[in-house]
Design a protein around this motif. Structure first.
Motif, PDB file in Angstrom:
ATOM      1  N   GLU A  49      -8.935   3.928 -13.334  1.00  0.00           N
ATOM      2  CA  GLU A  49      -7.684   3.363 -12.816  1.00  0.00           C
ATOM      3  C   GLU A  49      -6.543   3.600 -13.786  1.00  0.00           C
ATOM      4  N   ILE A  50      -5.407   3.935 -13.216  1.00  0.00           N
ATOM      5  CA  ILE A  50      -4.168   4.148 -13.962  1.00  0.00           C
ATOM      6  C   ILE A  50      -3.166   3.093 -13.506  1.00  0.00           C
ATOM      7  N   GLN A  81       0.837  -1.200   0.000  1.00  0.00           N
ATOM      8  CA  GLN A  81       0.000   0.000   0.000  1.00  0.00           C
ATOM      9  C   GLN A  81       0.875   1.254   0.000  1.00  0.00           C
ATOM     10  N   ILE A  82       0.502   2.226  -0.809  1.00  0.00           N
ATOM     11  CA  ILE A  82       1.117   3.556  -0.740  1.00  0.00           C
ATOM     12  C   ILE A  82       0.248   4.434   0.150  1.00  0.00           C
ATOM     13  N   ILE A  83      -1.069   4.348  -0.035  1.00  0.00           N
ATOM     14  CA  ILE A  83      -2.011   5.013   0.870  1.00  0.00           C
ATOM     15  C   ILE A  83      -2.929   3.949   1.453  1.00  0.00           C
ATOM     16  N   ASP A  84      -3.534   4.244   2.582  1.00  0.00           N
ATOM     17  CA  ASP A  84      -4.387   3.271   3.252  1.00  0.00           C
ATOM     18  C   ASP A  84      -5.869   3.623   3.199  1.00  0.00           C
ATOM     19  N   ARG A  98      -9.334   6.095  -4.115  1.00  0.00           N
ATOM     20  CA  ARG A  98      -9.454   5.089  -3.061  1.00  0.00           C
ATOM     21  C   ARG A  98      -8.341   4.058  -3.045  1.00  0.00           C
ATOM     22  N   LEU A  99      -7.464   4.069  -4.031  1.00  0.00           N
ATOM     23  CA  LEU A  99      -6.425   3.054  -4.072  1.00  0.00           C
ATOM     24  C   LEU A  99      -5.176   3.637  -4.706  1.00  0.00           C
ATOM     25  N   VAL A 145       2.499   0.263 -10.566  1.00  0.00           N
ATOM     26  CA  VAL A 145       1.779   1.080  -9.602  1.00  0.00           C
ATOM     27  C   VAL A 145       0.353   1.222 -10.102  1.00  0.00           C
ATOM     28  N   ALA A 146      -0.623   1.098  -9.200  1.00  0.00           N
ATOM     29  CA  ALA A 146      -2.040   1.266  -9.549  1.00  0.00           C
ATOM     30  C   ALA A 146      -2.605   2.430  -8.733  1.00  0.00           C
ATOM     31  N   LEU A 147      -3.371   3.283  -9.414  1.00  0.00           N
ATOM     32  CA  LEU A 147      -4.029   4.416  -8.768  1.00  0.00           C
ATOM     33  C   LEU A 147      -5.474   4.455  -9.229  1.00  0.00           C
TER      34      LEU A 147
END
Length: 118
Positions: free
Chosen positions: A65-66, A29-32, A42-43, A112-114
């Motif tokens: 999503e990217i 996780q980069i952010i939670d 959210r991700l 990386v997924a965002l």
């Protein structure tokens, strides 16, 4: 808000059959939570797909999503069209669109997924 999250304090886990995909997904996780993205997403995570592992096909509703491919090569399903993605490539899947990612090579795929809200 500002913060620093050291590598040791970030959440690491293995997800079996991620979104119905084969094998497992190794995630850091980069952010939670979405507050860490100011409510805009959210991700945000780093991922590794080993050989014959993948993220299953899924459609985004209300978000996008990217993927940023950092290393390796994978098959990317872009709304039913299979394409090859490699290190340095960036994909975008908008609301109402679908995608999946599968590694069929020996070298792990790191990406990386965002996910951002519509």
């Amino acid at each position: 808000m500002s913060w620093i999250k050291t590598k040791e304090k970030r959440t690491h886990y293995i997800q079996e059959e991620a979104l119905g995909g084969p094998g497992h997904l190794i995630t850091t996780q980069i952010i939670d939570n979405d507050e860490e993205l100011l409510g805009k997403g959210r991700l945000f995570k780093e991922n590794v797909l080993e050989k014959d592992c993948g993220v299953g096909y899924h459609v985004h509703e209300g978000d996008a999503e990217i993927y940023v491919i950092q290393s390796g090569e994978a098959e990317y399903n872009d709304n039913g069209t299979i394409k090859t993605v490699r290190a340095g490539d960036v994909t975008f899947t908008g609301p109402g669109e679908g995608h999946s990612l599968t590694n069929k090579k020996d070298e792990p795929v790191k990406f990386v997924a965002l996910i951002i809200y519509e």
